[in-house]
Design an enzyme around this catalytic site. Structure first.
Site, mmCIF file in Angstrom:
data_model
loop_
_atom_site.group_PDB
_atom_site.id
_atom_site.type_symbol
_atom_site.label_atom_id
_atom_site.label_comp_id
_atom_site.label_asym_id
_atom_site.label_seq_id
_atom_site.Cartn_x
_atom_site.Cartn_y
_atom_site.Cartn_z
ATOM 1 N N ASP A 8 0.850 -1.187 0.000
ATOM 2 C CA ASP A 8 0.000 0.000 0.000
ATOM 3 C C ASP A 8 0.889 1.241 0.000
ATOM 4 O O ASP A 8 1.650 1.471 0.940
ATOM 5 C CB ASP A 8 -0.902 -0.017 1.243
ATOM 6 C CG ASP A 8 -1.991 1.039 1.181
ATOM 7 O OD1 ASP A 8 -2.152 1.671 0.131
ATOM 8 O OD2 ASP A 8 -2.685 1.216 2.209
ATOM 9 N N ASP A 103 -2.851 2.376 -6.161
ATOM 10 C CA ASP A 103 -1.734 2.435 -5.223
ATOM 11 C C ASP A 103 -1.666 1.266 -4.250
ATOM 12 O O ASP A 103 -0.892 1.319 -3.285
ATOM 13 C CB ASP A 103 -1.792 3.743 -4.429
ATOM 14 C CG ASP A 103 -3.035 3.837 -3.552
ATOM 15 O OD1 ASP A 103 -4.041 3.176 -3.862
ATOM 16 O OD2 ASP A 103 -2.990 4.561 -2.543
ATOM 17 N N GLU A 104 -2.411 0.206 -4.466
ATOM 18 C CA GLU A 104 -2.307 -0.947 -3.573
ATOM 19 C C GLU A 104 -2.623 -2.232 -4.320
ATOM 20 O O GLU A 104 -3.365 -2.241 -5.300
ATOM 21 C CB GLU A 104 -3.209 -0.801 -2.344
ATOM 22 C CG GLU A 104 -4.692 -0.749 -2.654
ATOM 23 C CD GLU A 104 -5.536 -0.720 -1.391
ATOM 24 O OE1 GLU A 104 -5.239 -1.469 -0.431
ATOM 25 O OE2 GLU A 104 -6.524 0.048 -1.364
#
Length: 352
Positions: A8, A103-104
């Site tokens: 993350d 983003d993860e």
């Protein structure tokens, strides 16, 4: 026994802006829409968080908490480019990757030979590559399943790593607050607390029959999570389950006909999006979402076979009545796509 990593990025959009403009690093910074257009904060840096600013907060609220907040509209094309670079790094270590957003992502490294097969060392290597090549930081969680890995990645943020080996799972989940479980929001937690359920240990001691009777599929999910169990695999190709459109209004709506007018404006856009994925005759669900002026929200859904225009006003009316006179700040509509079992996609929210 699986070895799952959840990676993350730390305050991703804001971090990219701080990387490209070091003058922003020490000031409270947020990416989001303007106050005048009823915008919402997408993400913010850790300086802003010290003032109480949070993702998904109304921009107007954020500016009241932090009047000197630096607000940027964001550069989505750049964030997508950086996300693609992140994906290239992850693919060095596993071909079983499930992105959750820009983003993860989850990685299954159960049978990966890199780093002597150590999931911990792989997570460390990924974080080092991200820092060296992208100039950004990421946090990671290592655990035997997706549920625990996602929780673990949040425990040492920012720029941290938390490893939960199998032998520590029982002790870890016993004290875990239910609010930490993905899918359990503030309202859900309040309803659970009302019957004495605040931690996974409380759920373990509670009657399984009563848990399922009172909370349905959410109760079934909690029975598993309270034992630290999650048998969902990391899915390299995710199936789209629904299509929806929504809009946040510049002025709160006070009357149902106003909301109906907004919904009619959204329908053509929803139709265009649906037709990219499947024939209208194959739809399995229609739903209407309203967010009220106090930021609580409700969703009314019905199972269908195909597209039923006459159903939209009925769903909207039911959702509107749940507001009990509250003004409405957001209207959304959605449909469920075929080929996805409801059992595989439980509704985890207990809101309204």
């Amino acid at each position: 026994m699986r070895k799952i990593i959840h990676v993350d990025m730390d305050c991703f959009f804001a971090a990219v802006e701080m990387r490209d403009n070091p003058a922003l690093r020490e000031v409270p910074l947020a990416i989001g829409g303007s106050r005048e257009r009823r915008g919402v904060i997408s993400t913010c840096n850790y300086v802003a968080r010290r003032f109480g600013v949070r993702s998904a907060m109304a921009t107007a609220t954020a500016l009241r908490l932090c009047p000197h907040l630096t607000l940027l509209p964001g550069r989505m094309a750049l964030y997508q480019q950086v996300s693609a670079q992140l994906r290239e790094i992850l693919e060095r270590y596993s071909d079983c990757i499930e992105p959750l957003s820009l983003d993860e992502a989850y990685l299954d490294v159960s049978d990966v030979p890199w780093c002597q097969g150590s999931a911990t060392r792989i997570a460390e290597a990924i974080r080092a590559d991200i820092h060296r090549e992208l100039g950004l930081t990421a946090s990671a969680g290592v655990a035997p399943n997706k549920f625990l890995a996602k929780i673990a990645s949040d425990l040492n943020k920012p720029d941290g790593l938390f490893v939960l080996p199998p032998e520590r799972v029982a002790a870890f989940v016993a004290t875990l607050p239910l609010r930490k479980i993905p899918g359990i929001g503030e309202k859900s937690a309040e309803r659970l607390a009302a019957v004495g359920l605040q931690t996974c240990a409380d759920v373990q001691a509670f009657s399984p029959y009563e848990l399922v009777r009172q909370f349905g599929k959410t109760g079934q999910m909690l029975l598993q999570r309270s034992q630290g169990l999650d048998d969902r695999p990391v899915e390299s190709s995710r199936i789209r389950k629904s299509v929806g459109v929504e809009t946040t209004l510049a002025v709160d709506l006070q009357q149902l006909p106003q909301a109906a007018s907004v919904m009619q404006q959204l329908l053509p856009d929803l139709l265009r999006r649906v037709q990219r994925h499947c024939p209208l005759a194959s739809l399995v669900r229609q739903g209407v979402k309203l967010k009220f002026a106090d930021f609580q929200q409700t969703t009314v859904e019905r199972s269908v076979s195909g597209w039923h225009p006459e159903l939209w006003p009925r769903l909207l009316q039911e959702a509107w009545l749940r507001g009990e006179g509250r003004a409405v700040r957001l209207v959304g509509i959605s449909v469920g796509l075929p080929g996805v079992s409801d059992e595989a996609n439980p509704q985890l929210s207990l809101n309204l």
